[in-house]
Design a protein around this motif. Structure first.
Motif, short mmCIF file in Angstrom:
data_model
loop_
_atom_site.label_atom_id
_atom_site.label_comp_id
_atom_site.label_asym_id
_atom_site.label_seq_id
_atom_site.Cartn_x
_atom_site.Cartn_y
_atom_site.Cartn_z
N ASP A 58 0.80 -1.22 0.00
CA ASP A 58 0.00 0.00 0.00
C ASP A 58 0.84 1.27 0.00
O ASP A 58 0.28 2.37 0.01
N GLY A 79 -4.00 2.48 -0.93
CA GLY A 79 -2.60 2.78 -1.16
C GLY A 79 -2.36 4.15 -1.77
O GLY A 79 -3.28 4.81 -2.25
N ALA A 103 1.35 -1.03 -9.95
CA ALA A 103 0.68 -2.31 -9.75
C ALA A 103 0.15 -2.92 -11.04
O ALA A 103 -0.19 -2.21 -11.99
N ASP A 118 -10.07 -1.35 -0.66
CA ASP A 118 -9.41 -0.95 0.57
C ASP A 118 -9.27 -2.14 1.52
O ASP A 118 -10.02 -3.11 1.44
N LYS A 136 0.06 2.38 -6.64
CA LYS A 136 -1.02 2.05 -7.58
C LYS A 136 -0.55 2.12 -9.03
O LYS A 136 -0.91 1.28 -9.86
N GLU A 137 0.26 3.11 -9.32
CA GLU A 137 0.77 3.26 -10.68
C GLU A 137 1.65 2.08 -11.09
O GLU A 137 1.67 1.67 -12.26
N GLY A 149 -6.51 -0.63 -2.37
CA GLY A 149 -7.28 0.55 -2.74
C GLY A 149 -6.96 1.76 -1.88
O GLY A 149 -7.11 2.90 -2.32
N ILE A 170 -5.26 -3.32 -8.96
CA ILE A 170 -5.61 -2.54 -7.77
C ILE A 170 -6.88 -3.14 -7.17
O ILE A 170 -7.91 -3.22 -7.84
N ALA A 186 -1.81 -3.57 -5.62
CA ALA A 186 -1.88 -2.40 -4.73
C ALA A 186 -3.23 -2.39 -4.04
O ALA A 186 -4.27 -2.68 -4.64
#
Length: 279
Positions: A229, A249, A257, A263, A254-255, A247, A260, A245
């Motif tokens: 995260d 994070g 991963a 959470d 995230k970019e 949610g 995604i 990743a």
């Protein structure tokens, strides 16, 4: 084909109030029952992990890669050299920084951490979604778990890493300048807001530790999956076959991963395990 799963802990396996969602426990239990191996890969020390009510695991990577364990067998423990510990301690003391030493037996702090730590940890908790009451309670629990030490007591040979509170981001940049050969990370608030900086042994990170474990297990990275995260988890992504990743994070994780999920408190781990057909 069985998989090897690496899970960050705070914000991934458990939430920011150190609670393990029932769905996450179920996901890990079912995945292991189906023959997959599940390891945590975290910045926490063993003492911190043992205080938490986690699910059964196949092993653990701790201290952002300083310690590797497989079914209670220690594969690697790369503590900071004593002379490096002394230098970092002196540097923190000269700047009046609040700091603590992470070891597998406990966490040891200075007086400034007792003074500054609660407010910073309340900010940490609120930044991760806790209300003021819960954030205050968790901050007290966090600081109460430390052992206050002084003087030569800081000169330990079992230190995995040293964390200090960042008054502003320049403190972190100055640490990189002062100790360019050590491993550096930041962690703390919402997204990638830096509240703490930490320094660890040269060349040690989560990627290196995973590679050490895979070599021990005689397995390749093509069957590995990592979950994280935060920015500190990016080194896991560099060496695993598939990367998830959370949610909750930050934007950088995230970019990077491949997928995604939701959470941590919205069944993120469970839903990702289902998506990946681990359960």
């Amino acid at each position: 084909m069985s998989k090897i799963v690496f899970l960050d802990v705070d914000g991934t396996l458990i939430d920011y109030e150190t609670k393990l969602p029932d769905s996450a426990r179920k996901a890990v239990d079912q995945a292991r029952a189906h023959g997959h191996k599940v390891y945590i890969c975290t910045g926490c020390s063993k003492d911190e992990i043992l205080q938490r009510n986690l699910c059964e695991l196949d092993g653990m990577i701790l201290g952002n890669g300083t310690y590797v364990e497989d079914h209670d067998h220690v594969i690697m423990h790369q503590a900071m050299p004593l002379e490096e510990v002394k230098k970092v301690v002196h540097w923190c003391q000269e700047r009046n920084l609040a700091f603590y030493l992470e070891t597998n037996s406990g966490v040891y702090c200075n007086d400034q951490m007792i003074k500054d730590g609660p407010a910073v940890m309340i900010k940490y908790g609120q930044g991760k979604g806790a209300d003021l009451s819960n954030a205050t309670e968790k901050a007290k629990s966090f600081i109460d778990s430390f052992t206050l030490i002084h003087g030569d007591e800081f000169y330990r040979e079992d230190v995995n890493k040293i964390d200090f509170i960042i008054r502003d981001y320049q403190d972190h940049l100055d640490a990189i300048t002062a100790f360019p050969h050590l491993a550096h990370n930041t962690w703390g608030g919402k997204g990638e807001l830096a509240l703490f900086s930490d320094l660890g042994p040269t060349g040690i990170n989560k990627k290196h530790a995973i590679e050490v474990l895979l070599d021990y297990l005689k397995l390749g990275k093509e069957d590995t999956i990592s979950f994280g995260d935060a920015k500190v988890d990016l080194s896991m992504f560099e060496c695993c076959g598939f990367n998830v990743a959370m949610g909750n994070g930050g934007p950088e994780i995230k970019e990077a991963a491949d997928y995604i999920t939701d959470d941590v408190n919205d069944d993120g781990l469970y839903n990702a395990f289902k998506y990946l057909k681990l359960i």
